[in-house]
Design a protein around this motif. Structure first.
Motif, PDB file in Angstrom:
ATOM      1  N   ASN A  46      16.573  33.656   1.037  1.00  0.00           N
ATOM      2  CA  ASN A  46      17.006  34.892   1.695  1.00  0.00           C
ATOM      3  C   ASN A  46      18.302  34.671   2.464  1.00  0.00           C
ATOM      4  OD1 ASN A  46      14.883  36.404   0.718  1.00  0.00           O
ATOM      5  ND2 ASN A  46      13.637  36.208   2.566  1.00  0.00           N
ATOM      6  N   ASP A  50      21.704  36.601   1.434  1.00  0.00           N
ATOM      7  CA  ASP A  50      22.276  37.540   2.406  1.00  0.00           C
ATOM      8  C   ASP A  50      23.720  37.194   2.737  1.00  0.00           C
ATOM      9  OD1 ASP A  50      19.900  38.866   2.397  1.00  0.00           O
ATOM     10  OD2 ASP A  50      19.357  38.423   4.476  1.00  0.00           O
ATOM     11  N   LYS A 288      23.929  41.569   9.585  1.00  0.00           N
ATOM     12  CA  LYS A 288      23.154  42.739  10.009  1.00  0.00           C
ATOM     13  C   LYS A 288      23.863  44.030   9.606  1.00  0.00           C
ATOM     14  CE  LYS A 288      20.777  44.887  13.921  1.00  0.00           C
ATOM     15  NZ  LYS A 288      21.173  46.247  13.547  1.00  0.00           N
ATOM     16  N   VAL A 292      21.657  43.880   6.199  1.00  0.00           N
ATOM     17  CA  VAL A 292      20.362  44.320   6.727  1.00  0.00           C
ATOM     18  C   VAL A 292      20.335  45.825   6.946  1.00  0.00           C
ATOM     19  CG1 VAL A 292      18.706  44.072   8.609  1.00  0.00           C
ATOM     20  CG2 VAL A 292      19.958  42.067   7.791  1.00  0.00           C
ATOM     21  N   ASP A 293      21.327  46.338   7.672  1.00  0.00           N
ATOM     22  CA  ASP A 293      21.358  47.776   7.963  1.00  0.00           C
ATOM     23  C   ASP A 293      21.540  48.614   6.703  1.00  0.00           C
ATOM     24  OD1 ASP A 293      21.022  47.103  10.570  1.00  0.00           O
ATOM     25  OD2 ASP A 293      23.069  47.550  11.215  1.00  0.00           O
ATOM     26  N   SER A 297      18.548  43.407   2.366  1.00  0.00           N
ATOM     27  CA  SER A 297      18.007  42.082   2.670  1.00  0.00           C
ATOM     28  C   SER A 297      16.502  42.068   2.416  1.00  0.00           C
ATOM     29  CB  SER A 297      18.277  41.714   4.135  1.00  0.00           C
ATOM     30  OG  SER A 297      17.655  40.487   4.462  1.00  0.00           O
ATOM     31  N   SER A 299      14.761  39.756   4.004  1.00  0.00           N
ATOM     32  CA  SER A 299      14.297  39.021   5.162  1.00  0.00           C
ATOM     33  C   SER A 299      13.753  39.963   6.233  1.00  0.00           C
ATOM     34  CB  SER A 299      15.440  38.164   5.727  1.00  0.00           C
ATOM     35  OG  SER A 299      14.964  37.258   6.686  1.00  0.00           O
ATOM     36  N   ASN A 300      13.401  39.386   7.377  1.00  0.00           N
ATOM     37  CA  ASN A 300      12.926  40.173   8.507  1.00  0.00           C
ATOM     38  C   ASN A 300      13.405  39.508   9.789  1.00  0.00           C
ATOM     39  OD1 ASN A 300      10.791  38.181   9.445  1.00  0.00           O
ATOM     40  ND2 ASN A 300      10.035  38.627   7.381  1.00  0.00           N
ATOM     41  N   GLU A 301      13.234  40.181  10.900  1.00  0.00           N
ATOM     42  CA  GLU A 301      13.796  39.706  12.169  1.00  0.00           C
ATOM     43  C   GLU A 301      13.245  38.336  12.563  1.00  0.00           C
ATOM     44  OE1 GLU A 301      14.372  41.308  16.767  1.00  0.00           O
ATOM     45  OE2 GLU A 301      13.663  42.677  15.206  1.00  0.00           O
ATOM     46  N   MET A 304      14.716  35.626  10.275  1.00  0.00           N
ATOM     47  CA  MET A 304      16.147  35.446  10.490  1.00  0.00           C
ATOM     48  C   MET A 304      16.452  34.630  11.742  1.00  0.00           C
ATOM     49  SD  MET A 304      17.615  39.189   9.336  1.00  0.00           S
ATOM     50  CE  MET A 304      19.346  38.741   9.445  1.00  0.00           C
TER      51      MET A 304
END
Length: 429
Positions: A46, A50, A288, A292-293, A297, A299-301, A304
């Motif tokens: 990930n 990313d 991000k 992400v935004d 992605s 992934s997750n917070e 990350m």
């Protein structure tokens, strides 16, 4: 400036002749999001993906060429890994094997296919010798670097003479990698080395291994684990009340999720690392914003914020930097595998360049050359505080002079065993 001028000329010529075809660099990843090692593979993949997606979204790729970061799933299987290599090599300018076993299988093929192997922080340690291994790179640090730094750190805790070290390792080419150096140093430093292998089918049930550890009563346990083996070992260590402050892992044994299983009981466990998560680094804000935004992605917070996701970012940044310097050298956006090889040999990841890339505090400085395919970046000792990994050392440097001869010796042994093996006679230093 050279690259910009070249691309501007190319663009002008393209406009004059007709529509310009989109430029693309095929940089596949032999990923493992499934299988017994998936828990460690997913955050790494990930982070890698990313970073590349961020470059595509923010910069249009590198030097005007978009990045095709296609994944080929191996499940960490050597057989599937070789299949993925054969499937992707036709268009690839690099191969990223993601397993020492796969790396060893692909290594002889690189001299024929002339595609560089990028194996950041893993693979065959003698790949550091660029004269012998012309197409293989394990930047920014190798397994013998890790072993050297771990021993230095432990020696600084009161000396190793007369001590006993249990070497708990995956019974796999990866787990056996540091043995030549550890055996050499045991004789020189006066400690007893007790290798304790963990079979692939024993990773989640290591009762036999930890019974042996209780019987041996070592001063330290050094762990060369991966995937489910790490969680299994850490859980057993807590269960048997082994003092966690005396347990140290290689950088692939420092995964946040494994320690969260035991939480505060794992406090004191350590891992050497050539990467470190920095939530405030500019690159994290860019990922991000652009990935992400945008909903791109996987992934997750929580992930990350961990060591492995950020390491994936650093790995892709190393590849991207090699691509950039190769583009500048050859004056083209669509470099080929041979040109990327030059780029991988001319990385200068200085403090200033790390800052420019927005990777502040996430990787130590290093540089590569024709002869030095590892970089030997050094690393930090990280410690689990019960909730997260924190740095508990200044930057450590491997004692390369101590085993430079061993690198050359083992590299030559490999070349002799696989003769005829071409070497780069023009590579000096």
């Amino acid at each position: 400036m050279k690259t910009l001028k070249t691309l501007a000329v190319a663009a002008a010529l393209g406009l004059a002749a007709g529509p310009v075809l989109a430029q693309e660099l095929y940089v596949p990843n032999l990923a493992y999001r499934t299988g017994p090692f998936a828990a460690t593979g997913i955050p790494l993949m990930n982070g890698q993906a990313d970073y590349m997606a961020m470059l595509n979204a923010r910069d249009g790729g590198i030097g005007g060429a978009k990045l095709n970061f296609e994944e080929c799933e191996t499940g960490y299987s050597t057989e599937k890994g070789v299949e993925c290599y054969e499937k992707t090599k036709g268009r690839a300018i690099v191969t990223q094997p993601w397993s020492t076993g796969i790396t060893l299988q692909v290594l002889p093929k690189t001299n024929v296919d002339e595609i560089p192997i990028l194996a950041p922080g893993y693979g065959f340690s003698p790949m550091a010798d660029g004269k012998v291994f012309q197409w293989a790179y394990n930047t920014p640090a190798g397994y013998w670097d890790a072993a050297s730094m771990i021993l230095q750190y432990l020696d600084g805790q009161g000396g190793l003479d007369g001590k006993k070290i249990a070497f708990l390792h995956l019974d796999h080419p990866y787990g056996k990698e540091p043995l030549p150096l550890l055996e050499k140093k045991a004789g020189e430093m006066g400690f007893e080395l007790v290798p304790i292998p963990v079979g692939l089918k024993e990773m989640q049930n290591q009762s036999a291994q930890w019974l042996q550890i209780r019987r041996e009563r070592p001063d330290y346990v050094v762990m060369w684990g991966w995937g489910a083996m790490n969680a299994g070992a850490i859980t057993e260590a807590v269960k048997t009340k082994f003092p966690m402050e005396n347990m140290v892992g290689v950088w692939w044994s420092g995964h946040d999720a494994d320690l969260k299983i035991v939480g505060a009981d794992g406090a004191g466990y350590k891992s050497i690392s050539w990467s470190f998560p920095n939530a405030d680094a500019p690159v994290m804000a860019d990922i991000k914003t652009h990935v992400v935004d945008a909903g791109n992605s996987q992934s997750n917070e929580e992930e990350m914020a961990g060591v492995f996701y950020s390491r994936g970012i650093v790995i892709s940044a190393i590849l991207a930097e090699a691509i950039r310097v190769a583009q500048e050298e050859y004056g083209t956006a669509e470099i080929d595998a041979s040109q990327l090889r030059w780029g991988l040999e001319n990385i200068d990841m200085s403090e200033a360049r790390i800052e420019e890339l927005g990777l502040t505090g996430m990787v130590p400085p290093f540089s590569t050359s024709c002869a030095n395919h590892t970089g030997h970046s050094g690393g930090w000792m990280l410690e689990w505080d019960g909730e997260k990994f924190v740095k508990v050392s200044d930057l450590l440097s491997a004692d390369l002079e101590d085993y430079q001869g061993l690198i050359g010796e083992k590299a030559q042994e490999y070349a002799d065993a696989n003769a005829p093996w071409p070497v780069n006679e023009g590579c000096e230093g």
